[in-house]
Motif scaffolding. Structure first.
Motif, PDB file in Angstrom:
ATOM      1  N   PHE A 358       0.966  -1.304   0.043  1.00  0.00           N
ATOM      2  CA  PHE A 358       0.044  -0.071   0.004  1.00  0.00           C
ATOM      3  C   PHE A 358       0.877   1.237  -0.136  1.00  0.00           C
ATOM      4  N   VAL A 359       1.967   1.016   0.234  1.00  0.00           N
ATOM      5  CA  VAL A 359       3.078   2.151   0.354  1.00  0.00           C
ATOM      6  C   VAL A 359       3.741   2.543  -0.970  1.00  0.00           C
ATOM      7  N   LYS A 360       4.223   1.489  -1.541  1.00  0.00           N
ATOM      8  CA  LYS A 360       5.211   1.839  -2.623  1.00  0.00           C
ATOM      9  C   LYS A 360       4.440   2.623  -3.949  1.00  0.00           C
ATOM     10  N   MET A 367      -6.079   5.260  -4.586  1.00  0.00           N
ATOM     11  CA  MET A 367      -6.711   4.475  -3.791  1.00  0.00           C
ATOM     12  C   MET A 367      -5.846   3.988  -2.721  1.00  0.00           C
ATOM     13  N   ASP A 368      -4.526   3.759  -2.856  1.00  0.00           N
ATOM     14  CA  ASP A 368      -3.489   3.265  -1.814  1.00  0.00           C
ATOM     15  C   ASP A 368      -3.306   4.497  -0.750  1.00  0.00           C
ATOM     16  N   ALA A 369      -3.339   5.542  -1.455  1.00  0.00           N
ATOM     17  CA  ALA A 369      -3.259   6.801  -0.296  1.00  0.00           C
ATOM     18  C   ALA A 369      -4.543   6.825   0.556  1.00  0.00           C
ATOM     19  N   ILE A 371      -6.593   4.105   1.220  1.00  0.00           N
ATOM     20  CA  ILE A 371      -6.382   2.942   2.335  1.00  0.00           C
ATOM     21  C   ILE A 371      -5.653   3.485   3.306  1.00  0.00           C
ATOM     22  N   VAL A 372      -4.337   4.105   3.256  1.00  0.00           N
ATOM     23  CA  VAL A 372      -3.348   4.151   4.137  1.00  0.00           C
ATOM     24  C   VAL A 372      -4.037   5.438   5.336  1.00  0.00           C
ATOM     25  N   GLN A 373      -4.617   6.318   4.685  1.00  0.00           N
ATOM     26  CA  GLN A 373      -5.111   7.465   5.396  1.00  0.00           C
ATOM     27  C   GLN A 373      -6.294   6.681   6.341  1.00  0.00           C
ATOM     28  N   SER A 374      -7.007   6.078   5.735  1.00  0.00           N
ATOM     29  CA  SER A 374      -8.235   5.716   6.672  1.00  0.00           C
ATOM     30  C   SER A 374      -7.721   4.617   7.650  1.00  0.00           C
ATOM     31  N   ILE A 375      -6.795   3.823   7.356  1.00  0.00           N
ATOM     32  CA  ILE A 375      -6.004   2.816   8.512  1.00  0.00           C
ATOM     33  C   ILE A 375      -5.567   3.738   9.722  1.00  0.00           C
ATOM     34  N   CYS A 376      -4.775   4.751   9.022  1.00  0.00           N
ATOM     35  CA  CYS A 376      -4.165   5.912  10.306  1.00  0.00           C
ATOM     36  C   CYS A 376      -5.394   6.446  11.153  1.00  0.00           C
ATOM     37  N   ASN A 377      -6.389   6.968  10.514  1.00  0.00           N
ATOM     38  CA  ASN A 377      -7.422   7.601  11.320  1.00  0.00           C
ATOM     39  C   ASN A 377      -8.060   6.461  12.109  1.00  0.00           C
ATOM     40  N   LEU A 378      -8.350   5.433  11.736  1.00  0.00           N
ATOM     41  CA  LEU A 378      -8.993   4.228  12.699  1.00  0.00           C
ATOM     42  C   LEU A 378      -8.003   3.888  13.763  1.00  0.00           C
TER      43      LEU A 378
END
Length: 424
Positions: A358-360, A367-369, A371-378
Motif C-alpha cells: 500500500f506504500v510503494k 486508492m492506496d493513499a 487506504i493508508v489514510q483510513s487505516i491511520c485514522n481508525l
C-alpha cells in the motif's frame, strides 16, 4: 501344545498386521507399501495431494485430517481394481497404487471426482483442492526418493488440477526435490551450529528516534542466505519454534551484553504462525527474558494478521500472556489478509505495520493513499501506533507523516546491517 502354538501364531500375525497399519486412518503404511511393491514391481505409484489440508488442520485439529483421508478412501474405493489400494502418508498426502494400463486417465478421473465434491467437517464444507502425480519406482531407485519427487509434482498439479507424470518431468522434479532436501539439511545444520546471524533495520520517527527490527540471515558453506530462501522451508517442515527461539536467544545475549541507557523499545522480533500455536511458548519466552535479565518493554513482538485474528485458542492465549507480561504486540503486514475494519475495531494489539504493497505507489495511486489514510485514522481512535513499511523516497516519507504515520521503515530510513555493528 498345538493350541498354544496356534495362539502364538495368531498373536504374531496380529502384531505384524498392526505394524503395517496406520492406527488413525486404518490404512496400510509405508512399510506395507514397500512389501506391496516387492510383490508388484510393475505397479504405478501415485501421490494424491490435498492442498490446504495442512492449514485447515491447524484450525480444526488432527481428527479433521484423519476424517478427510477416510472420506477420500471411501470415495475412491469403487474406482479401484483388484489388489489396488491406498496407503497412508504423513501430512497432506496419500499414496495410491494402480495396476494395469491407462494410469494417467484413471488418476485424472479420480482427481476430477474429488475436486467436484466437498468434504464436510462438523457441518462445515472444507476448501480442499486435489492434485496428483504418478510414476514407477525404477530398479535401484529408493522408494523415499521417488515419493519425494512425486510429492513435489503433486503440489504443482493442485492449481491446474492436472495429473503430472514423473516420467515426463523427472529432471525438473529431481532438481527441485534435491534442492529442497539439500536446503533443508543446511537449515538443520545451521540451527544446530548456531549459524544464523542477526541483522537490524531501523524503524524511526520523523525526529530520527526509534528502534530496530531484527532480521535473520543464514550462513552456510561460506554463503550468506536471505530469508526468502529458508523461511518457507522452516515453516513447511515445522522448524518454526526452533528457529524463533534461536533468534530470540541470540538477541537476548546481545541485549544482556549491551545494557540499555534509556527505557523503551530497542528491537522488534517476528514470531512465525506455528510458533504461537505451540502450548506454553509464551511461558518459555517470558522465562528466557527472566534468565537474561532483559525487560519485556525492550522488545516488540511482531505477529501476522493470521495470528492476531486466529480462532486458535492456543495462539490467543499466548498473545494475551505476552501482553500481560509487558510485551507490546505489533501486527505485521497489516491489510493484506485477515484484516478488516470490524476486526481492527476489536483488535488487541499496540502497533500495526502497514504493508509495503500500500506504500510503494502511495504517491501515484489515489486508492492506496485513501487506504493508508483510513487505516491511520481508525488506528488513532484506538490509540494504536502506526508503522509504514517499504519507505524508499522522500515523497513517500512526507505523505505518510502527513497522514499520521508514527514510524517509518524502508531503505530510505536505513538498510539492514549486522547487529554487532550497532552501538548499545
Amino acid at each position: 501344545m498345538s493350541r498354544i502354538y496356534q495362539r502364538s501364531e495368531w498373536l504374531k500375525q496380529g502384531w505384524q498386521d498392526r505394524a503395517l497399519t496406520d492406527p488413525l486412518t486404518g490404512l496400510p503404511n509405508i512399510r506395507a507399501l514397500e512389501d506391496f511393491l516387492l510383490d508388484h514391481p510393475d505397479a504405478k505409484v501415485c501421490c494424491l495431494r490435498m492442498d490446504n489440508l495442512e492449514f485447515l488442520s491447524r484450525h480444526y485439529g488432527i481428527l479433521m485430517r484423519v476424517h478427510c483421508k477416510r472420506m477420500i478412501t471411501s470415495s475412491l474405493q469403487p474406482l479401484l481394481q483388484k489388489d489396488e489400494t491406498l496407503f497412508q502418508l504423513p501430512g497432506s498426502e496419500l499414496v495410491l497404487v494402480l495396476l494395469g494400463q491407462g494410469t494417467a486417465e484413471r488418476l485424472q478421473h479420480m482427481v476430477d471426482r474429488l475436486n467436484s465434491r466437498k468434504i464436510f467437517w462438523n457441518n462445515t464444507g472444507l476448501d480442499i483442492e486435489f492434485g496428483a502425480s504418478w510414476g514407477m519406482v525404477e530398479n535401484g531407485e529408493k522408494l523415499h526418493h521417488t515419493l519425494g519427487q512425486l510429492s513435489w509434482l503433486a503440489e504443482q498439479s493442485c492449481g491446474a488440477h492436472n495429473v503430472l507424470a514423473l516420467t515426463n518431468s523427472l529432471e525438473a522434479a529431481s532438481g527441485q526435490t534435491t534442492e529442497r532436501v539439500l536446503m533443508l539439511a543446511r537449515i538443520k545444520h545451521a540451527l544446530e551450529a548456531g549459524q544464523f546471524h542477526l541483522y537490524a533495520q531501523p524503524i524511526q520517527k520523523a525526529d530520527g528516534s526509534g528502534y530496530y527490527e531484527i532480521l535473520a540471515r543464514m550462513e552456510s558453506e561460506g554463503e550468506i542466505i536471505t530469508p526468502d530462501r529458508f523461511i518457507p522451508l522452516i515453516a513447511q517442515f515445522n522448524l518454526s519454534h526452533r528457529f524463533d527461539m534461536c533468534v530470540m536467544e541470540k538477541l537476548l545475549l546481545w541485549l544482556r551484553d549491551h545494557p540499555a541507557t534509556q527505557a523503551g523499545a530497542r528491537f522488534s522480533v517476528n514470531l512465525m504462525p506455528l510458533t504461537l500455536m505451540q502450548n506454553e511458548v509464551a511461558t518459555e519466552i517470558c522465562a528466557l527474558f527472566e534468565r537474561y535479565g532483559v525487560a519485556p518493554q525492550a522488545v516488540v513482538i511482531e505477529i501476522t494478521e493470521e495470528q492476531a485474528f486466529s480462532n486458535s485458542g492456543c495462539s490467543i492465549h499466548n498473545i494475551q500472556q505476552l501482553r500481560d507480561y509487558g510485551f507490546r504486540i505489533a501486527i505485521d503486514d497489516f491489510g493484506t489478509g485477515y484484516a478488516n475494519y470490524e476486526r481492527l475495531r476489536r483488535l488487541q494489539a499496540d502497533i500495526i505495520k502497514i504493508d509495503g504493497c500500500f506504500v510503494k505507489d502511495i504517491c501515484t495511486d489515489d486508492m492506496d493513499a485513501m487506504i493508508v489514510q483510513s487505516i491511520c485514522n481508525l488506528a488513532k481512535t484506538k490509540s494504536l501506533c502506526v508503522v509504514a513499511e517499504y519507505v524508499e523516497t522522500p515523497a513517500q516519507r512526507e505523505m505518510l507523516l502527513r497522514f499520521g504515520v508514527d514510524y517509518l521503515q524502508g531503505y530510505l530510513i536505513g538498510k539492514p546491517k549486522p547487529l554487532e555493528e550497532l552501538r548499545a
